[in-house]
Every structure is written in C-alpha cells, then in structure tokens.
Scaffold this motif. Structure first.
Motif, short mmCIF file in Angstrom:
data_model
loop_
_atom_site.label_atom_id
_atom_site.label_comp_id
_atom_site.label_asym_id
_atom_site.label_seq_id
_atom_site.Cartn_x
_atom_site.Cartn_y
_atom_site.Cartn_z
N SER A 144 0.27 -1.18 -0.28
CA SER A 144 -0.26 -0.22 -0.41
C SER A 144 -0.07 1.03 -0.52
CB SER A 144 -0.73 -0.33 1.56
OG SER A 144 0.09 -0.13 2.34
N TRP A 145 0.48 1.99 -0.39
CA TRP A 145 1.06 3.73 -0.40
C TRP A 145 -0.45 5.13 -0.25
CZ3 TRP A 145 0.75 0.76 -4.54
CH2 TRP A 145 -0.15 1.02 -5.99
N LYS A 146 0.68 5.97 0.24
CA LYS A 146 -0.38 6.36 0.85
C LYS A 146 -0.24 7.98 -0.25
CE LYS A 146 -1.48 5.89 5.24
NZ LYS A 146 -3.09 5.26 5.03
N VAL A 147 -1.41 8.84 -0.43
CA VAL A 147 -2.06 10.10 -1.61
C VAL A 147 -2.24 11.19 -0.68
CG1 VAL A 147 -2.87 10.44 -3.65
CG2 VAL A 147 -1.99 8.09 -3.41
N ASP A 148 -1.18 11.62 -1.39
CA ASP A 148 -2.14 13.74 -0.61
C ASP A 148 -3.09 14.06 -1.58
OD1 ASP A 148 -1.23 13.09 1.86
OD2 ASP A 148 0.82 13.74 1.40
N LEU A 149 -3.83 14.58 -1.58
CA LEU A 149 -4.76 15.17 -2.77
C LEU A 149 -5.22 16.85 -2.36
CD1 LEU A 149 -7.36 11.73 -3.23
CD2 LEU A 149 -5.25 12.59 -4.80
N LYS A 150 -4.75 17.53 -2.63
CA LYS A 150 -4.27 18.85 -1.77
C LYS A 150 -5.70 19.29 -2.88
CE LYS A 150 -0.96 17.95 1.10
NZ LYS A 150 -1.17 18.27 2.87
N THR A 151 -5.95 19.02 -4.00
CA THR A 151 -7.34 19.78 -4.74
C THR A 151 -8.05 19.25 -4.82
OG1 THR A 151 -5.49 20.62 -5.99
CG2 THR A 151 -7.39 20.92 -7.36
N ALA A 152 -9.40 19.36 -5.15
CA ALA A 152 -10.97 19.21 -4.88
C ALA A 152 -10.46 18.32 -6.26
CB ALA A 152 -11.02 20.16 -5.34
N TRP A 153 -11.25 17.37 -6.47
CA TRP A 153 -11.51 16.27 -7.07
C TRP A 153 -13.11 16.12 -7.79
CZ3 TRP A 153 -12.51 10.63 -7.10
CH2 TRP A 153 -12.29 10.42 -5.65
N GLU A 154 -12.99 15.08 -8.81
CA GLU A 154 -14.43 15.18 -9.14
C GLU A 154 -15.48 14.59 -7.93
OE1 GLU A 154 -17.79 13.89 -12.62
OE2 GLU A 154 -15.09 12.35 -12.30
N LEU A 155 -14.63 13.85 -7.04
CA LEU A 155 -15.86 13.11 -6.44
C LEU A 155 -14.68 13.47 -5.08
CD1 LEU A 155 -17.34 9.61 -7.86
CD2 LEU A 155 -18.59 12.62 -7.29
N GLY A 156 -14.14 14.10 -4.36
CA GLY A 156 -13.61 14.57 -3.21
C GLY A 156 -13.00 16.21 -3.54
N GLY A 157 -13.18 16.37 -1.96
CA GLY A 157 -12.49 17.74 -2.02
C GLY A 157 -11.30 17.96 -1.92
N SER A 158 -10.85 19.54 -0.94
CA SER A 158 -9.61 19.60 -0.85
C SER A 158 -8.32 19.02 0.09
CB SER A 158 -9.55 21.37 -1.19
OG SER A 158 -10.09 21.96 0.02
N ASP A 159 -7.73 18.80 0.05
CA ASP A 159 -6.75 18.35 1.81
C ASP A 159 -7.52 16.93 1.76
OD1 ASP A 159 -5.51 20.77 1.73
OD2 ASP A 159 -7.04 21.73 2.59
N GLY A 160 -7.42 16.01 0.92
CA GLY A 160 -7.58 15.02 1.23
C GLY A 160 -6.97 13.54 1.69
N THR A 161 -7.22 12.93 1.67
CA THR A 161 -6.11 12.01 2.28
C THR A 161 -6.50 9.97 1.83
OG1 THR A 161 -6.28 11.23 4.30
CG2 THR A 161 -4.61 13.47 3.90
N GLN A 162 -5.18 9.62 0.83
CA GLN A 162 -5.52 8.42 0.71
C GLN A 162 -4.84 7.33 0.36
OE1 GLN A 162 -8.58 8.17 -3.75
NE2 GLN A 162 -6.47 7.49 -4.29
N THR A 163 -5.57 6.18 0.94
CA THR A 163 -4.06 4.75 1.29
C THR A 163 -4.92 3.77 -0.80
OG1 THR A 163 -4.58 5.03 3.27
CG2 THR A 163 -3.95 3.05 2.06
N VAL A 164 -4.15 3.23 -1.02
CA VAL A 164 -4.34 2.70 -2.10
C VAL A 164 -3.60 1.50 -2.30
CG1 VAL A 164 -3.76 2.21 -4.63
CG2 VAL A 164 -3.54 4.57 -3.18
N THR A 165 -4.23 0.62 -2.38
CA THR A 165 -3.73 -1.12 -1.55
C THR A 165 -4.53 -1.76 -2.24
OG1 THR A 165 -4.39 -0.53 0.89
CG2 THR A 165 -4.21 -2.71 0.02
N VAL A 166 -2.75 -2.91 -2.28
CA VAL A 166 -2.71 -4.07 -3.59
C VAL A 166 -3.23 -4.79 -3.58
CG1 VAL A 166 -1.53 -4.56 -5.50
CG2 VAL A 166 -0.20 -3.01 -4.31
N VAL A 167 -4.20 -4.91 -4.47
CA VAL A 167 -5.52 -6.63 -3.92
C VAL A 167 -5.20 -7.86 -4.40
CG1 VAL A 167 -7.75 -7.31 -3.66
CG2 VAL A 167 -7.52 -4.96 -3.10
N ARG A 168 -4.50 -7.42 -6.00
CA ARG A 168 -4.50 -8.73 -6.04
C ARG A 168 -4.00 -8.76 -7.41
NH1 ARG A 168 -6.90 -11.39 -10.92
NH2 ARG A 168 -6.83 -13.30 -11.03
#
Length: 266
Positions: A144-168
């Motif tokens: 897994s890795w962390k992602v900082d989403l500082k800019t608002a995007w289509e389905l999220g606001g600004s200053d967001g944080t996200q974790t991406v995990t490899v499932v398969r």
C-alpha cells in the motif's frame, strides 16, 4: 458492476499484446501501454442521492460512453481522437492528450496542446498518478501507499488523504486490482451544485448545500495500465441551509461505475 472473461475481453480491446511501452514506477502492470491506431472504449455512470429527515430522497443519474483512438504516443504522453455521448443525447468529438503518465489533460487545437491541467476525473481510460499517486517501483499483493490529494477532484474535496492497497496481481494477464480509500472535506471540483431542491409533503423547497466530510472506497482493475473495471462509493455529510438561515443535516451518496467496452460504443 459487470464482470468479464479476461481472455476474451482483452483480445476484444486490443490489450493482450501492446505495441508501445514506457518505463515508470509501478512497472508495466500499471504503466499505460497503448498501441497507435487502436481504439479503446469505456462506458460509465454516476448516481447521486441526497437524504434528509422528513424529505423525499433526491436521486439523479448521469452516464454515457466514449471511444479513444490513439493517434500518437511517446513515453508518458498519448494523443487521442475521442468521441463521446452522454445519456444518448449529448454527443461530441475532440482531440486531446494525456501527459505525465496520465496525470495531465490537454486539449488539442490545430495540432497544438492547449489548456493543460491536472486530470481530476474520478475515473478514466488509464491509471492516473494525479489521483492514485506514483506506485512503488515494485508492487505485490498487500502492498500500500499513501496519496495526498491537495486539490478538489470530481468526487472529493481539497486536502484529502487516500490509501491505495494492492488487492490482486495476475502477471499472466498484466492485471492489477487496487483498492482506494480516503477522506476529504468540502466541495468537489465539478458536478457539485450549490443548491438542491427537496420535496416534503408534495411541496418543493430549495436549500443551499454546505459540503462536509467525504469518505470513499472502491476497487479498480487495470490491465497494462488501462482501466478494465472501476467502482467507487462516496458518502458525504452535508448541511442544508434554508433562506431563513435554519438548517438540517443531510447525507449525500455518489456511486461511480466505469467499465471497458469493446469498440465502438457509439
């Protein structure tokens, strides 16, 4: 979400034997590999609902399809002739480009790149580092890795944080399934109306929407960096404000689905 037989679908989409490859973090399984002259297609939809105590739920949907013909390619940049349709009513054709391994979108006018900006759609044709981050050089199931989403995007606001995990990971088909989960605050970058009309006892009432905290989770499968299936569920806590200043709490849900489709879709 629809499911596919990988061998049949990959051959139909032309993903089994890519011609052009690039080297980038995450390796070939997440790095887009597209063939010049080939067309890639997808279908997509977004469902939105707003629920508030004492009022009827407000529901809306939007969806369509798109075809992307690759007209040129270089490491990390692809130019397309695209055709799209929303709801069977709105149609259009464009020339556009994805740069920076898919993180930047540009229009093409008279053969020149114009209006380049971060690509902030919730999903799309390719793995997008602007939303998914740069994957580690080597990935394995459970990483897994962390992602900082500082800019608002289509389905999220600004200053967001996200974790991406490899499932398969399926090396034989160059397929990777990722899970993304994150939080943000505030308004989205698009499709986020400032007001909403709700009905109570047959009477319509208009509210100003004050966006609150969002939480999202979803799964996406890529083959050679191309999105094969994508789903995302977003829940946001809103405050609805009347003209007299009184307000009530509401819950908003967005469900986004995107799937690869055999060409042509239009």
């Amino acid at each position: 979400m629809a499911s596919y037989s990988s061998g049949v679908l990959l051959l139909a989409l032309g993903l089994a034997s890519p011609v052009m490859a690039t080297n980038a973090p995450g390796g070939n399984d997440l790095t887009p590999q597209l063939s010049v002259g080939r067309t890639y297609s997808n279908v997509f939809s977004i469902y939105r609902s707003i629920s508030a105590p004492g009022y009827d739920d407000r529901l809306s949907r939007n969806g369509g399809s798109a075809d992307y013909r690759v007209i040129s390619a270089s490491p990390g940049e692809w130019h397309f002739q695209s055709a799209w349709s929303y709801g069977g009513q709105q149609h259009g054709q464009d020339e556009d480009a994805l740069r920076d391994l898919g993180a930047t979108y540009c229009s093409i006018t008279n053969g020149a790149l114009t209006k380049c900006q971060p690509y902030l759609e919730a999903s799309g044709l390719l793995y997008n580092p602007a939303l998914w981050g740069v994957a580690p050089a080597r990935i394995s199931a459970g990483a897994s890795w962390k992602v900082d989403l500082k800019t608002a995007w289509e389905l999220g606001g600004s200053d967001g944080t996200q974790t991406v995990t490899v499932v398969r990971i399926d090396p034989a088909n160059h397929s990777v399934t990722l899970m993304r989960e994150g939080d943000s605050a505030g308004a989205y970058s698009e499709s986020d109306p400032a007001t909403v009309e709700l009905t109570h006892g047959g009477v319509k009432e208009t509210f100003a929407v004050v966006p609150g905290l969002s939480h999202w989770k979803g799964y996406t499968t890529f083959v050679n960096g191309v999105v094969i299936s994508d789903e995302l569920l977003v829940t946001r806590k809103d405050v609805l404000r009347r003209k007299d200043g009184t307000q009530l709490d509401a819950t908003e849900r967005r469900i986004m689905l995107l799937n690869a489709a055999p060409y042509p879709t239009l």
